[in-house]
Design an enzyme around this catalytic site. Sequence first.
Site, PDB file in Angstrom:
ATOM      1  CB  ALA A 132      -9.168   0.956  -8.081  1.00 12.04           C
ATOM      2  CE1 TYR A 163     -14.158   3.021  -9.216  1.00 10.90           C
ATOM      3  CE2 TYR A 163     -16.339   3.355  -9.344  1.00 10.90           C
ATOM      4  CZ  TYR A 163     -15.256   2.668  -9.005  1.00 10.90           C
ATOM      5  OH  TYR A 163     -15.326   1.799  -7.963  1.00 10.90           O
ATOM      6  CG  ASP A 209      -1.904   0.802   0.968  1.00 11.75           C
ATOM      7  OD1 ASP A 209      -3.161   0.399   1.245  1.00 11.75           O
ATOM      8  OD2 ASP A 209      -2.012   2.050   0.993  1.00 11.75           O
ATOM      9  CG  ASN A 210      -0.009   4.765  -2.816  1.00 11.52           C
ATOM     10  OD1 ASN A 210      -1.024   4.598  -1.807  1.00 11.52           O
ATOM     11  ND2 ASN A 210      -0.107   4.883  -3.835  1.00 11.52           N
ATOM     12  CG  PHE A 257      -8.844  -4.614  -1.882  1.00  9.67           C
ATOM     13  CD1 PHE A 257     -10.252  -4.471  -1.894  1.00  9.67           C
ATOM     14  CD2 PHE A 257      -8.054  -5.711  -1.560  1.00  9.67           C
ATOM     15  CE1 PHE A 257     -10.859  -5.918  -1.514  1.00  9.67           C
ATOM     16  CE2 PHE A 257      -8.623  -6.858  -1.464  1.00  9.67           C
ATOM     17  CZ  PHE A 257      -9.857  -7.171  -1.361  1.00  9.67           C
TER      18      PHE A 257
END
Length: 330
Positions: A75, A141, A32-33, A73
């Site tokens: 996005a 989106y 995760d960033n 997850f």
Amino acid sequence: MKEILVVGGAGYIGSHMCKYLHKNGMTPVVLDNLSYGHRQAVQWGPFYEGEMADTALLKKIFSEHRIEAVMHFAAFCYVGESMQLPLKYYQNNIAATLTLLTEMVEHNILNFIFSSTCATYGEPEQLPLLEDFPQNPINPYGRSKLMMEQILGDLDHAHNLKSVCLRYFNAAGADSEGEIGEDHDPETHLIPLVLQTALGQREKLTIFGSDYPTQDGTCIRDYIHIEDLAQAHHLSLLHLLAGGASKKYNLGNGNGYSILDVIKTAEAVTKKTIPHSYAERRPGDPAALVGSAELIIRELGWKPQFNSLESILQTAWNWHSNHPDGFKDA
Ligand code: UDP
């Protein structure tokens, strides 16, 4: 213990997924960033901070762990923002995801669970939505997610990469044990905004649009509890690990609630008044989205446990009222 890479595992849906995997005897390895996620939400396995488009980091993770499947997850997911900043959406939701998939193929990791969305259907002609209904998204989106579904079809054909695309309706609620919950900054989703208004953190809720062709003029959505979502991902994972074919499933409860229904039910759950006013429609919003999940119920035995709006709001309220500042006081 099977190791599953959870990209975006520090975020709202990803962190609930990690807890669920851990409870079911698997190890979630999180990448995760922290652009939207929270370090405090990573509690059930190793953590790598970084980008899913960082090839060197992906190679490191795949060499340090025997990853059997990847769940994605990470996005961007705001309809309104995607209308303003389409490049941001295509860059992350498609381009960065392609780097992740390239490394998966390179390392022969061929099981992928993809978070798709009911926004791929666009403005439905008929409700509830079934998986084979036409997909004509009306915002970037939704288009980014539909393109990924199509790309995954190509990757199955060319590389035998198997995927389950889960088309979520509106994910909501929180961990029933109260350990984690929803904490976005900025918050744009309806239920947390309603509950922050109940807590007095916001003066009032603004309802986007009062003239939709629905019973009370406000948009209708199908809300699904985060732990029910996690259960569906786990069943999809077991399906792929058992050698199952690629699939696409809707994840909704088949019940539509208007924004006024959500406010009314939230007032009953919280025992607070939720002041609200009306504004223009939000561009990119379909009037009503309700999904049938009969297919995943039939094929994978999905059994939602929290399928009433009350139980969704109650778990969300437990989290918000105990953690008014989100993970800052977790
Ligand atoms: N909504 C609203 N006021 C807000 C936030 C959301 O009226 O402050 C509406 C939004 O226009 C949509 C519904 O609530 O009709 C659900 O929006 P949300 O952003 O939670 O999820 P989405 O359906 O876009 O995934």
